[in-house]
Design a protein around this motif. Sequence first.
Motif, PDB file in Angstrom:
ATOM      1  N   GLY A 695      -2.451   6.822   2.674  1.00 45.05           N
ATOM      2  CA  GLY A 695      -1.514   5.720   2.873  1.00 45.05           C
ATOM      3  C   GLY A 695      -1.900   4.801   4.009  1.00 45.05           C
ATOM      4  O   GLY A 695      -1.163   3.899   4.367  1.00 45.05           O
ATOM      5  N   SER A 697      -3.598   1.866   6.312  1.00 44.19           N
ATOM      6  CA  SER A 697      -3.914   0.477   6.000  1.00 44.19           C
ATOM      7  C   SER A 697      -5.406   0.327   5.911  1.00 44.19           C
ATOM      8  O   SER A 697      -6.171   1.167   6.372  1.00 44.19           O
ATOM      9  CB  SER A 697      -3.355  -0.433   7.082  1.00 44.19           C
ATOM     10  OG  SER A 697      -4.098  -0.252   8.265  1.00 44.19           O
TER      11      SER A 697
ATOM     12  N   ASP B 111       2.146  -7.512  -1.451  1.00 44.91           N
ATOM     13  CA  ASP B 111       2.650  -6.902  -0.220  1.00 44.91           C
ATOM     14  C   ASP B 111       3.309  -7.975   0.622  1.00 44.91           C
ATOM     15  O   ASP B 111       2.706  -8.543   1.533  1.00 44.91           O
ATOM     16  CB  ASP B 111       1.483  -6.255   0.520  1.00 44.91           C
ATOM     17  CG  ASP B 111       1.964  -5.425   1.694  1.00 44.91           C
ATOM     18  OD1 ASP B 111       1.113  -5.009   2.484  1.00 44.91           O
ATOM     19  OD2 ASP B 111       3.188  -5.224   1.815  1.00 44.91           O
ATOM     20  N   THR B 117       1.456  -1.375   2.489  1.00 43.97           N
ATOM     21  CA  THR B 117       1.943  -0.595   1.349  1.00 43.97           C
ATOM     22  C   THR B 117       3.024  -1.396   0.648  1.00 43.97           C
ATOM     23  O   THR B 117       3.598  -2.320   1.219  1.00 43.97           O
ATOM     24  CB  THR B 117       2.561   0.752   1.771  1.00 43.97           C
ATOM     25  OG1 THR B 117       3.659   0.476   2.640  1.00 43.97           O
ATOM     26  CG2 THR B 117       1.567   1.646   2.444  1.00 43.97           C
ATOM     27  N   ASP B 119       6.567  -1.149  -0.406  1.00 42.58           N
ATOM     28  CA  ASP B 119       7.778  -0.337  -0.349  1.00 42.58           C
ATOM     29  C   ASP B 119       8.863  -1.002  -1.206  1.00 42.58           C
ATOM     30  O   ASP B 119       8.598  -1.966  -1.919  1.00 42.58           O
ATOM     31  CB  ASP B 119       8.244  -0.166   1.096  1.00 42.58           C
ATOM     32  CG  ASP B 119       8.398  -1.504   1.791  1.00 42.58           C
ATOM     33  OD1 ASP B 119       8.461  -1.531   3.021  1.00 42.58           O
ATOM     34  OD2 ASP B 119       8.427  -2.537   1.086  1.00 42.58           O
ATOM     35  N   ASP B 156       4.095   6.416  -7.520  1.00 39.80           N
ATOM     36  CA  ASP B 156       3.949   6.983  -6.178  1.00 39.80           C
ATOM     37  C   ASP B 156       3.546   8.440  -6.297  1.00 39.80           C
ATOM     38  O   ASP B 156       4.368   9.315  -6.528  1.00 39.80           O
ATOM     39  CB  ASP B 156       5.278   6.842  -5.422  1.00 39.80           C
ATOM     40  CG  ASP B 156       5.132   7.278  -3.982  1.00 39.80           C
ATOM     41  OD1 ASP B 156       3.976   7.431  -3.514  1.00 39.80           O
ATOM     42  OD2 ASP B 156       6.161   7.456  -3.318  1.00 39.80           O
ATOM     43  N   ASP B 160       5.580   9.344  -0.965  1.00 38.69           N
ATOM     44  CA  ASP B 160       6.001   8.909   0.358  1.00 38.69           C
ATOM     45  C   ASP B 160       6.936   7.714   0.276  1.00 38.69           C
ATOM     46  O   ASP B 160       7.256   7.110   1.287  1.00 38.69           O
ATOM     47  CB  ASP B 160       4.779   8.572   1.231  1.00 38.69           C
ATOM     48  CG  ASP B 160       3.955   7.456   0.622  1.00 38.69           C
ATOM     49  OD1 ASP B 160       3.004   7.012   1.276  1.00 38.69           O
ATOM     50  OD2 ASP B 160       4.247   7.051  -0.517  1.00 38.69           O
ATOM     51  N   THR B 162       6.370   4.834  -1.020  1.00 40.44           N
ATOM     52  CA  THR B 162       5.713   3.531  -1.119  1.00 40.44           C
ATOM     53  C   THR B 162       4.497   3.670  -2.029  1.00 40.44           C
ATOM     54  O   THR B 162       3.994   4.762  -2.252  1.00 40.44           O
ATOM     55  CB  THR B 162       5.221   3.018   0.241  1.00 40.44           C
ATOM     56  OG1 THR B 162       4.209   3.909   0.717  1.00 40.44           O
ATOM     57  CG2 THR B 162       6.346   2.963   1.243  1.00 40.44           C
ATOM     58  N   VAL B 163       4.035   2.538  -2.529  1.00 41.39           N
ATOM     59  CA  VAL B 163       2.826   2.518  -3.347  1.00 41.39           C
ATOM     60  C   VAL B 163       1.706   2.006  -2.475  1.00 41.39           C
ATOM     61  O   VAL B 163       1.766   0.868  -1.985  1.00 41.39           O
ATOM     62  CB  VAL B 163       3.009   1.601  -4.572  1.00 41.39           C
ATOM     63  CG1 VAL B 163       1.772   1.581  -5.421  1.00 41.39           C
ATOM     64  CG2 VAL B 163       4.202   2.061  -5.387  1.00 41.39           C
ATOM     65  N   ASN B 164       0.676   2.819  -2.260  1.00 41.68           N
ATOM     66  CA  ASN B 164      -0.428   2.309  -1.454  1.00 41.68           C
ATOM     67  C   ASN B 164      -1.532   1.778  -2.361  1.00 41.68           C
ATOM     68  O   ASN B 164      -1.409   1.806  -3.581  1.00 41.68           O
ATOM     69  CB  ASN B 164      -0.956   3.369  -0.494  1.00 41.68           C
ATOM     70  CG  ASN B 164      -1.478   4.564  -1.249  1.00 41.68           C
ATOM     71  OD1 ASN B 164      -1.984   4.444  -2.362  1.00 41.68           O
ATOM     72  ND2 ASN B 164      -1.341   5.727  -0.662  1.00 41.68           N
ATOM     73  N   LEU B 165      -2.627   1.328  -1.720  1.00 46.27           N
ATOM     74  CA  LEU B 165      -3.652   0.621  -2.471  1.00 46.27           C
ATOM     75  C   LEU B 165      -4.242   1.486  -3.576  1.00 46.27           C
ATOM     76  O   LEU B 165      -4.424   1.039  -4.707  1.00 46.27           O
ATOM     77  CB  LEU B 165      -4.748   0.175  -1.505  1.00 46.27           C
ATOM     78  CG  LEU B 165      -5.948  -0.515  -2.155  1.00 46.27           C
ATOM     79  CD1 LEU B 165      -5.501  -1.776  -2.857  1.00 46.27           C
ATOM     80  CD2 LEU B 165      -6.994  -0.845  -1.110  1.00 46.27           C
ATOM     81  N   GLU B 167      -2.997   4.110  -5.156  1.00 47.68           N
ATOM     82  CA  GLU B 167      -2.059   4.330  -6.258  1.00 47.68           C
ATOM     83  C   GLU B 167      -1.941   3.076  -7.104  1.00 47.68           C
ATOM     84  O   GLU B 167      -1.889   3.134  -8.339  1.00 47.68           O
ATOM     85  CB  GLU B 167      -0.690   4.732  -5.699  1.00 47.68           C
ATOM     86  CG  GLU B 167      -0.694   6.097  -5.048  1.00 47.68           C
ATOM     87  CD  GLU B 167       0.469   6.274  -4.089  1.00 47.68           C
ATOM     88  OE1 GLU B 167       1.196   5.296  -3.837  1.00 47.68           O
ATOM     89  OE2 GLU B 167       0.652   7.396  -3.599  1.00 47.68           O
TER      90      GLU B 167
END
Lengths: 723, 186
Positions: A695, A697, B111, B117, B119, B156, B160, B162-165, B167
């Motif tokens: 997660g 950055s 974003d 992320t 959210d 997700d 967590d 949130t969707v990160n890069l 995912e």
Amino acid sequence: MMMMELRETCSDGPDRGYHGYQQSLRSRRGPSRMSRDGPPHLDLASSEDEDPPSRTPQKLAMPMGIKKAVRQLQHMQVPVSSKRTRHSRALKHFYAEAKETLAILIPWRKAIHKIGGHFGGGVQSYFVFLRFLVVLNFLSFLLIAGFVLIPSVVLSSPNNTPSIPNGTNITGKELCMKYDHSPEVLPVFYTFFLDLLSGTGFMEYTYLFYGYYSNTVAESKGVSYNVPLAYLLTASFYFLFCLVCIILRMGNVVRVLVTTGSGGERGYSARVFTDWDYGLQGDRATGLKQNTIRYRLQVDLEEDRIRLRAASLSPGQTVGLYALRALLNLVVIALIIAAFFGIAEATSFSQREAVKWTGVVGLLLEFLPSIVITASNFVVPFLCDQIARLEKLSPSTTVIVALLRAVFLRLVSLGVLLFTLWSQITCSGKADDTDCKICRYNSAQYQCWESRVGQEMYKLTLFDFLTTMVLLVLVEFPRRLLVDHCSCKLTRWVGRQEFLVPPNVLALVYGQTVVWTGALFCPLLPLINTIKFFIIFHCKKATLFQNCRPAIKSFRSTSSNFFFCLVLLFGWILSTVVLIYSMAEIHPSFGCGPFRFSPTMWSVIQASIDNLTKTTQDFFNIIGSLAFCVPLFLLSCVVLSYVAALASVYGKSVAILREQIKQDGRDKQFLVKQIKDLTRILGVPKHEEDQYDPGASWGDHHASASPPQYLPNVHSFPSASHY
Amino acid sequence: MGGAASQLPKEMVSEYQMIFFFLSGFFLRAHKRFSELQDRDSLSSRVPMEKILTMPELKSNPFRRRICHVFSTSEPNDGSLTFEDFLDLLSAFSDSATLEIKSHYAFRIFDFDDDGTLDAGDLEKLVNCLTGDTDETRLNPEEMRQLIKNILEESDIDKDGTVNLSEFQHVISRSPDFVSSFKIVL
């Protein structure tokens, strides 16, 4: 000017912290010292074409900054293309352009696109279906006109004396040959209008109906044209052509259905992340796309809510619900049977009494079957809808169930009408009945029974059209005016019209089935239907935009397209049964039509085969014989089972792949959990933990266009284990 | 640029590439459009965001402001673009950018709060852009909640919230149409 910009950008500062990510794509290295020697000799304004002119690089002086720019551009992955990619892109471009130009030929494309944007996919699918029917009817009309109508007009002899083929015994059948079609002796001024509506009188003996066509082999200028044979073959070919069109369309729809899964399978996240089309320009296109996306999301969310609610019922409640549904189905069946009885009664009453009355009363009696059918087609589906509300099914299932019920009602009511007609024409099949003994059909009532059947179908078509128009003008427009201008509680409760797709689609299918049934007896019916559907398209479009509010809940259109074609196929099957029965079993009228003296319509084909050469006859005999048909049937069974096996294998592999995708997701979750647990167990310090936290950055990623690190740097583990 | 050699050295190949690029339709079109947007009198090489948003390709795009912010390299990020930023934008949205580049940029465009992320707030703004951001066209709060819950449930993976890069790219990789729809052609 461009060079100046390049110089400036090259002298710009380096890393911007957060934008350090951009380095991965631009490979900026830091401030570069510009060499400001002499202006470049590159002349950009000279040409715009892709192929550069023949300049040798030696003549060009390249300042340092441009070399830097070259490296930046290389990393930007800009379209400096090789020959192959250029060719493939040019080919793709060509195909897109060709599709664009061909699409201009499709009528009403923009109108349907606009409807789809404002009212959703369901309403749009109705108009697409209507357009398909208009085109189908028009092509059928061209077929019939080309092979039957125009040759008849061109080659017809002025005196329409029926030629009696040799060898037919017509003694005692003079009564059957009587055909009195001249208009009434004392025409009243509105007779013209009445005749126009019911196809009797002056309209009966025209090219519109079967009775006018001669049974001669028309000969003129050395060209011999067998009108009866052409009539029969054109009718058969017309049916086959319609079947092929329907199946092709169903195939298209099924292909779309299978490839896209059924809507919800794609998942909300995929739709939200990838649905937007960035090439759209203009507020209108954007607005349409936004509307479409919103409709689909709302429909799917609604279906999900209902599914959750259904799944959360207790067993007792579920049993109660199913019992209720069974009871309601019985009620629906009872309603439909009642409607059938009504239609049968009305038809026999009308056929008996209509000849005894003239004027408006006679007209009403003539139209009695149509009136009863239309009334039942309004009342019964309305009641079914109210019943369906109690059944608490999901929206798309409700629609499909309502559609199937209403289809059943409409098509079988038409079948009841035809059955009643048949029983009156052939005296219920009893050949020994007093009326039917001489001519083998009821010649007292029906001097030309084919024209009468054609007239019934013509009346049904016209009445359907009139009802639609009357409803539009007298119900929908006033309703909207009332709702807009008067704000009492009743109007607010009723509200503006909502465009309900299933009843409208059924009206189309019913109209098309009537046309198919009547096409053999009324060859111009497809033309009338083309005009009717064309007018209906524009009127429905007008009422949609003027009177209807956008559907709050619209149903999924992909599967409903398939169902529209399916019910159309049901209608086709019904009319084919009628066609085959009329061609093969009922004796044609002696007094009119191209099959005057043949025992059945089909015997014309037999007679013309006999006229062919011996080898062709043998060929046809072999094809028609058992020795050929049975092996052919067995072979087609084998092919069918092979294709079915193939289809089931593909279906299974699709299901397996879907399961695999779900399994992959679960595996990833497991792995991520494992990694988190391991990092905790090994007690890795916090900053390293951040490094392989998925997660994090992207500021931490180093500057190279490497694939994003989904799983953390595995080689950091050994260092962690040294702790 | 040395003497005539039978085989071109690597540097010359790259310079040929550069010549071809500068003379290509893509570059010249981009240059023409950018210079049209530029103010004749201002000496700055940056075009302010308001001028960029007058381009017909971007004018009605609901993500237009985010696109300008993402590609802008100005210090207090005000969405203004230099010519290089503009070329970056066009190349990311072009035919030849790979799925990976496009998904990177799509993630940054979605974003909205620039925290790395996606959210729930980002997802809500994203859905509002997709459906239209007016009172009649927004989803109601109940539907929005249900939709965001479904999205997070599906994409997700590490739960967590949130969707990160990664995912995000995982979802994108399963959609074959993404590359052709993430395209702006001048």
